[in-house]
Scaffold this motif. Sequence first.
Motif, PDB file in Angstrom:
ATOM      1  N   VAL A  65       0.855  -1.185   0.000  1.00 28.70           N
ATOM      2  CA  VAL A  65       0.000   0.000   0.000  1.00 28.70           C
ATOM      3  C   VAL A  65       0.890   1.234   0.000  1.00 28.70           C
ATOM      4  CG1 VAL A  65      -1.761   1.298   1.237  1.00 28.70           C
ATOM      5  CG2 VAL A  65      -1.846  -1.197   1.230  1.00 28.70           C
ATOM      6  N   ASP A  66       0.637   2.144  -0.913  1.00 29.62           N
ATOM      7  CA  ASP A  66       1.396   3.387  -0.976  1.00 29.62           C
ATOM      8  C   ASP A  66       0.816   4.407   0.001  1.00 29.62           C
ATOM      9  OD1 ASP A  66       3.111   2.462  -2.954  1.00 29.62           O
ATOM     10  OD2 ASP A  66       1.737   3.076  -4.555  1.00 29.62           O
ATOM     11  N   VAL A  67       1.704   5.078   0.716  1.00 27.43           N
ATOM     12  CA  VAL A  67       1.330   6.149   1.637  1.00 27.43           C
ATOM     13  C   VAL A  67       2.085   7.399   1.199  1.00 27.43           C
ATOM     14  CG1 VAL A  67       1.262   6.935   4.023  1.00 27.43           C
ATOM     15  CG2 VAL A  67       0.997   4.494   3.513  1.00 27.43           C
ATOM     16  N   ASP A  68       1.368   8.389   0.703  1.00 32.58           N
ATOM     17  CA  ASP A  68       1.989   9.612   0.187  1.00 32.58           C
ATOM     18  C   ASP A  68       1.554  10.811   1.018  1.00 32.58           C
ATOM     19  OD1 ASP A  68       3.275   8.342  -2.025  1.00 32.58           O
ATOM     20  OD2 ASP A  68       1.330   8.245  -3.029  1.00 32.58           O
ATOM     21  N   LEU A  69       2.541  11.626   1.378  1.00 34.27           N
ATOM     22  CA  LEU A  69       2.277  12.816   2.171  1.00 34.27           C
ATOM     23  C   LEU A  69       2.900  14.025   1.492  1.00 34.27           C
ATOM     24  CD1 LEU A  69       3.645  10.435   4.303  1.00 34.27           C
ATOM     25  CD2 LEU A  69       2.285  11.817   5.845  1.00 34.27           C
ATOM     26  N   SER A  70       2.204  15.136   1.524  1.00 37.86           N
ATOM     27  CA  SER A  70       2.767  16.404   1.060  1.00 37.86           C
ATOM     28  C   SER A  70       2.321  17.504   1.996  1.00 37.86           C
ATOM     29  CB  SER A  70       2.343  16.716  -0.378  1.00 37.86           C
ATOM     30  OG  SER A  70       0.940  16.899  -0.462  1.00 37.86           O
ATOM     31  N   GLN A  71       3.198  18.475   2.191  1.00 35.28           N
ATOM     32  CA  GLN A  71       2.903  19.564   3.132  1.00 35.28           C
ATOM     33  C   GLN A  71       3.409  20.885   2.585  1.00 35.28           C
ATOM     34  OE1 GLN A  71       4.083  19.474   7.479  1.00 35.28           O
ATOM     35  NE2 GLN A  71       5.378  21.119   6.733  1.00 35.28           N
ATOM     36  N   LEU A  72       2.553  21.899   2.630  1.00 31.89           N
ATOM     37  CA  LEU A  72       2.936  23.269   2.314  1.00 31.89           C
ATOM     38  C   LEU A  72       2.775  24.093   3.568  1.00 31.89           C
ATOM     39  CD1 LEU A  72       3.743  25.495   0.322  1.00 31.89           C
ATOM     40  CD2 LEU A  72       1.290  25.807  -0.167  1.00 31.89           C
ATOM     41  N   ASN A  73       3.802  24.822   3.925  1.00 31.91           N
ATOM     42  CA  ASN A  73       3.800  25.587   5.155  1.00 31.91           C
ATOM     43  C   ASN A  73       4.316  26.989   4.871  1.00 31.91           C
ATOM     44  OD1 ASN A  73       3.618  26.241   7.834  1.00 31.91           O
ATOM     45  ND2 ASN A  73       5.482  25.197   8.441  1.00 31.91           N
ATOM     46  N   MET A  74       3.532  28.005   5.199  1.00 36.31           N
ATOM     47  CA  MET A  74       3.938  29.400   5.060  1.00 36.31           C
ATOM     48  C   MET A  74       3.895  30.047   6.437  1.00 36.31           C
ATOM     49  SD  MET A  74       1.870  30.358   1.550  1.00 36.31           S
ATOM     50  CE  MET A  74       0.345  29.644   2.179  1.00 36.31           C
ATOM     51  N   PHE A  75       4.990  30.710   6.819  1.00 35.85           N
ATOM     52  CA  PHE A  75       5.048  31.254   8.173  1.00 35.85           C
ATOM     53  C   PHE A  75       5.983  32.443   8.227  1.00 35.85           C
ATOM     54  CE2 PHE A  75       7.997  27.810   7.595  1.00 35.85           C
ATOM     55  CZ  PHE A  75       9.167  28.180   8.228  1.00 35.85           C
ATOM     56  N   GLY A  76       5.913  33.162   9.324  1.00 30.44           N
ATOM     57  CA  GLY A  76       6.764  34.329   9.484  1.00 30.44           C
ATOM     58  C   GLY A  76       6.607  34.953  10.851  1.00 30.44           C
ATOM     59  N   ALA A  77       7.444  35.938  11.118  1.00 33.07           N
ATOM     60  CA  ALA A  77       7.416  36.624  12.414  1.00 33.07           C
ATOM     61  C   ALA A  77       7.725  38.097  12.217  1.00 33.07           C
ATOM     62  CB  ALA A  77       8.418  35.996  13.383  1.00 33.07           C
ATOM     63  N   PHE A  78       7.222  38.901  13.157  1.00 33.69           N
ATOM     64  CA  PHE A  78       7.464  40.344  13.131  1.00 33.69           C
ATOM     65  C   PHE A  78       7.670  40.815  14.561  1.00 33.69           C
ATOM     66  CE2 PHE A  78       5.715  44.617  13.742  1.00 33.69           C
ATOM     67  CZ  PHE A  78       6.550  45.341  12.890  1.00 33.69           C
ATOM     68  N   SER A  79       8.668  41.668  14.745  1.00 33.72           N
ATOM     69  CA  SER A  79       8.960  42.196  16.074  1.00 33.72           C
ATOM     70  C   SER A  79       9.303  43.670  15.977  1.00 33.72           C
ATOM     71  CB  SER A  79      10.127  41.435  16.708  1.00 33.72           C
ATOM     72  OG  SER A  79      10.448  41.973  17.977  1.00 33.72           O
ATOM     73  N   ALA A  80       8.728  44.461  16.883  1.00 38.59           N
ATOM     74  CA  ALA A  80       9.005  45.899  16.923  1.00 38.59           C
ATOM     75  C   ALA A  80       8.796  46.404  18.340  1.00 38.59           C
ATOM     76  CB  ALA A  80       8.099  46.653  15.954  1.00 38.59           C
ATOM     77  N   ASN A  81       9.817  47.054  18.872  1.00 42.66           N
ATOM     78  CA  ASN A  81       9.738  47.609  20.222  1.00 42.66           C
ATOM     79  C   ASN A  81       9.320  46.539  21.223  1.00 42.66           C
ATOM     80  OD1 ASN A  81      10.479  50.199  19.267  1.00 42.66           O
ATOM     81  ND2 ASN A  81       8.353  50.607  18.680  1.00 42.66           N
ATOM     82  N   ASN A  82       8.142  46.675  21.833  1.00 45.31           N
ATOM     83  CA  ASN A  82       7.704  45.752  22.873  1.00 45.31           C
ATOM     84  C   ASN A  82       6.672  44.743  22.380  1.00 45.31           C
ATOM     85  OD1 ASN A  82       9.327  47.031  24.831  1.00 45.31           O
ATOM     86  ND2 ASN A  82       7.747  48.593  25.169  1.00 45.31           N
ATOM     87  N   PHE A  83       6.555  44.587  21.066  1.00 46.99           N
ATOM     88  CA  PHE A  83       5.540  43.698  20.494  1.00 46.99           C
ATOM     89  C   PHE A  83       6.186  42.685  19.563  1.00 46.99           C
ATOM     90  CE2 PHE A  83       2.787  42.763  16.835  1.00 46.99           C
ATOM     91  CZ  PHE A  83       1.724  42.132  17.489  1.00 46.99           C
ATOM     92  N   SER A  84       5.664  41.459  19.564  1.00 47.78           N
ATOM     93  CA  SER A  84       6.138  40.433  18.636  1.00 47.78           C
ATOM     94  C   SER A  84       4.950  39.575  18.184  1.00 47.78           C
ATOM     95  CB  SER A  84       7.216  39.552  19.281  1.00 47.78           C
ATOM     96  OG  SER A  84       6.755  39.002  20.500  1.00 47.78           O
ATOM     97  N   PHE A  85       5.086  39.047  16.977  1.00 52.32           N
ATOM     98  CA  PHE A  85       4.024  38.232  16.390  1.00 52.32           C
ATOM     99  C   PHE A  85       4.648  37.113  15.566  1.00 52.32           C
ATOM    100  CE2 PHE A  85       1.678  37.277  12.474  1.00 52.32           C
ATOM    101  CZ  PHE A  85       0.501  36.753  12.999  1.00 52.32           C
ATOM    102  N   GLU A  86       4.052  35.936  15.635  1.00 50.14           N
ATOM    103  CA  GLU A  86       4.441  34.821  14.775  1.00 50.14           C
ATOM    104  C   GLU A  86       3.183  34.144  14.267  1.00 50.14           C
ATOM    105  OE1 GLU A  86       6.700  30.587  15.313  1.00 50.14           O
ATOM    106  OE2 GLU A  86       7.849  32.381  15.896  1.00 50.14           O
ATOM    107  N   GLY A  87       3.112  33.945  12.953  1.00 48.83           N
ATOM    108  CA  GLY A  87       1.931  33.335  12.361  1.00 48.83           C
ATOM    109  C   GLY A  87       2.317  32.295  11.331  1.00 48.83           C
ATOM    110  N   SER A  88       1.392  31.364  11.071  1.00 47.03           N
ATOM    111  CA  SER A  88       1.679  30.327  10.084  1.00 47.03           C
ATOM    112  C   SER A  88       0.384  29.733   9.548  1.00 47.03           C
ATOM    113  CB  SER A  88       2.529  29.205  10.698  1.00 47.03           C
ATOM    114  OG  SER A  88       1.783  28.485  11.668  1.00 47.03           O
TER     115      SER A  88
END
Length: 326
Positions: A65-88
């Motif tokens: 039995v064939d088992v095939d997997l594929s994944q696309l992942n887009m992500f990033g981060a932003f930081s300025a002064n006292n704030f930071s963000f990471e999303g994906s």
Amino acid sequence: MKKLISTVALAAISTTAYANVLMPEISRDGKTRNTSVLAVSQEKRSFIASNYLSQSLETDTVPAVDVDLSQLNMFGAFSANNFSFEGSYQKQDIEIGAADADVKRLDALFGFRVNKSLTLGLGLTENELSTALDDTIIEAGGTLVVNGTTLGASLAHHMLDSGTAEGDYTVLTMAFGKQVKDLSWETGIQYSTKGNDSYTADSRLGVFGNVTKISGNLELDARFKYEYGDYLQSNISDNDYSSLEMSVDAEFLVTPVFYVTPGLEYTMTSLPDYIDADTGILTAKVDLGYRANNLDGTFGLNYATGELEGIDLDGIGFNLNVGYNF
């Protein structure tokens, strides 16, 4: 149930590797993701990145039995002064023979630095585990630096919805660690409460540890996580559950701009005998990378072998990862 277990297990071996839970990432590639709002709340990177992974496995059954997997992942981060963000945003396609399933995940993690010693974090995750089960996660936490050591704690509330039934549980994380320019380490525990309503998993306790060490042209990264407890809220004698995740890799700078990163990963899940769905996958991999002018790109090959629900399988895969640091 077994189809869902297969989907989750396969998704785990094809997921982009995460970095620390508590301490922010210091890897030289600059595009390794954090796991929790605790690390994001201390983060000071700004970058964008994308990753594509393809994995082909084949069982040793007759017929195979064939088992095939594929994944696309887009992500990033932003930081300025006292704030930071990471999303994906992550999308995985899993095909087992003629059957297929999609796994999708969207993360938005926010961090706020109150002062030099105190940070707060808040996160929201929408996780589509299968076409029949969604997991919405709300996480809140904070960190405090005491005498050079970082202490952190967070609560992540999971709300599961299958369309016809709902349930929830909460994960408490407590950790401590330390970070200097060329060394980052952390260790901690995670406690998952009993499920409520239609989610009948029992409470579980986990321990984890992560370390990154940079020395000259060498960078070492090691991860460990172990969780155990009862599988369901039941008095039956055979009710044990455990999972283990381990990885180690070493990045060698061959030239000022080219590097090679060999590594090993192992993922294991042990369930009660009556379910007959134990899974253990060992993956050997090597990445070839280029890093210059804030751009970091890698192309990697891997070989995975092990068992899925007691059935032996193996196969090869490749991944492409490109990121830019601002």
